[in-house]
Design a protein around this motif. Structure first.
Motif, PDB file in Angstrom:
ATOM      1  N   LEU A  50       0.827  -1.209   0.000  1.00 39.58           N
ATOM      2  CA  LEU A  50       0.000   0.000   0.000  1.00 39.58           C
ATOM      3  C   LEU A  50       0.860   1.257   0.000  1.00 39.58           C
ATOM      4  CD1 LEU A  50      -2.870  -1.057   2.422  1.00 39.58           C
ATOM      5  CD2 LEU A  50      -2.972  -0.797  -0.049  1.00 39.58           C
ATOM      6  N   ALA A  51       1.996   1.209   0.703  1.00 38.27           N
ATOM      7  CA  ALA A  51       2.914   2.355   0.686  1.00 38.27           C
ATOM      8  C   ALA A  51       3.488   2.552  -0.715  1.00 38.27           C
ATOM      9  CB  ALA A  51       4.026   2.143   1.702  1.00 38.27           C
ATOM     10  N   LEU A  52       3.797   1.457  -1.393  1.00 39.87           N
ATOM     11  CA  LEU A  52       4.325   1.521  -2.756  1.00 39.87           C
ATOM     12  C   LEU A  52       3.266   2.040  -3.725  1.00 39.87           C
ATOM     13  CD1 LEU A  52       6.910   0.797  -4.323  1.00 39.87           C
ATOM     14  CD2 LEU A  52       5.916  -1.431  -4.742  1.00 39.87           C
ATOM     15  N   LEU A  53       2.024   1.621  -3.559  1.00 40.16           N
ATOM     16  CA  LEU A  53       0.933   2.081  -4.418  1.00 40.16           C
ATOM     17  C   LEU A  53       0.571   3.542  -4.159  1.00 40.16           C
ATOM     18  CD1 LEU A  53      -1.261  -1.112  -4.240  1.00 40.16           C
ATOM     19  CD2 LEU A  53      -0.274  -0.152  -6.317  1.00 40.16           C
ATOM     20  N   ALA A  54       0.873   4.063  -2.968  1.00 38.20           N
ATOM     21  CA  ALA A  54       0.574   5.454  -2.640  1.00 38.20           C
ATOM     22  C   ALA A  54       1.549   6.410  -3.321  1.00 38.20           C
ATOM     23  CB  ALA A  54       0.612   5.649  -1.130  1.00 38.20           C
ATOM     24  N   GLN A  55       2.709   5.923  -3.727  1.00 39.48           N
ATOM     25  CA  GLN A  55       3.703   6.777  -4.390  1.00 39.48           C
ATOM     26  C   GLN A  55       3.250   7.097  -5.809  1.00 39.48           C
ATOM     27  OE1 GLN A  55       7.378   4.643  -4.266  1.00 39.48           O
ATOM     28  NE2 GLN A  55       7.578   4.803  -2.046  1.00 39.48           N
ATOM     29  N   PRO A  56       3.683   8.248  -6.346  1.00 36.07           N
ATOM     30  CA  PRO A  56       3.316   8.575  -7.729  1.00 36.07           C
ATOM     31  C   PRO A  56       3.998   7.636  -8.708  1.00 36.07           C
ATOM     32  CG  PRO A  56       4.816  10.221  -6.849  1.00 36.07           C
ATOM     33  CD  PRO A  56       4.458   9.303  -5.727  1.00 36.07           C
TER      34      PRO A  56
END
Length: 172
Positions: A50-56
Motif C-alpha cells: 500500500l505504501a508503494l501504491l501510494a507513491q506517484p
C-alpha cells in the motif's frame, strides 16, 4: 502467483503481488507499481504494498521535475511569477503559460526581470506555433466520422441495341 496480500481497508479492493512480463509488481484494481527485487515478491506485506501504491507513478526516462534556475518576480501582463528553467532545448523563461527561449547573446546571470518580461511579451506577439495551433484545433473540433463509401456510379448503357426494322413490302 499472483499472491493475494489482502484487501485495502479504505476501499475494499484486493491487493496482489505477481510476476509479469516486465518483472515483479503489486496491483490494486488497475493500478500497478513495480517491485525492485524478485525476492520481495514473496516477502512483501500488505502495508509495504500500500505504501508503494501510494507513491506517484514513475515513467521511464522521466525524472522528478527540475527546480527553477532563477526567479524574476511577477509578470506585468499575466501576474504570474516569471522563472528561468533548463529545458530540453536550453534555458528559457516562463510564466507557466508562455515560454520564451533565451537569446544567444543573453546570459542567465545578466538577465533582469524587465528583460524576462520583454522576452515573454515578444513571444506572445509572435503567436502560437504551428504545432500548438494544430493541437488546439484538434481539441476544439470533434472527430470526423469516416464518410461511408458510395457504390461506384454505373456508366450509362453505351448504346441500346437497335433492332433493324423489317423492310417495307414493295408495292409492285
Amino acid at each position: 502467483l499472483p499472491r493475494v496480500l489482502g484487501t485495502d481497508a479504505s476501499d475494499g479492493e484486493v491487493v496482489e503481488a505477481g510476476n509479469g512480463r516486465y518483472g515483479p509488481f503489486v496491483r490494486k484494481g488497475k493500478d500497478y507499481r513495480t517491485i525492485d527485487a524478485e525476492e520481495k515478491l514473496l516477502t512483501i506485506t500488505l502495508d509495504e504494498a500500500l505504501a508503494l501504491l501510494a507513491q506517484p507513478r514513475q515513467y521511464r526516462g522521466r525524472g522528478a521535475p527540475k527546480p527553477p534556475l532563477r526567479e524574476f518576480g511577477p509578470d506585468p501582463v499575466s501576474g504570474r511569477p516569471i522563472v528561468a528553467k533548463d529545458g530540453r532545448f536550453g534555458i528559457y523563461v516562463t510564466d507557466g503559460e508562455t515560454n520564451a527561449s533565451i537569446r544567444r547573446g543573453d546570459l542567465l546571470e545578466e538577465i533582469t526581470a524587465a528583460r524576462a518580461a520583454e522576452l515573454l511579451a515578444e513571444r506572445r506577439e509572435a503567436g502560437p506555433t504551428k504545432k500548438a495551433t494544430k493541437k488546439a484545433a484538434a481539441k476544439k473540433a470533434p472527430a470526423k466520422k469516416a464518410a461511408a463509401k458510395k457504390a461506384p456510379a454505373k456508366k450509362a448503357a453505351a448504346k441500346k441495341a437497335v433492332t433493324p426494322e423489317p423492310p417495307a413490302p414493295d408495292a409492285e
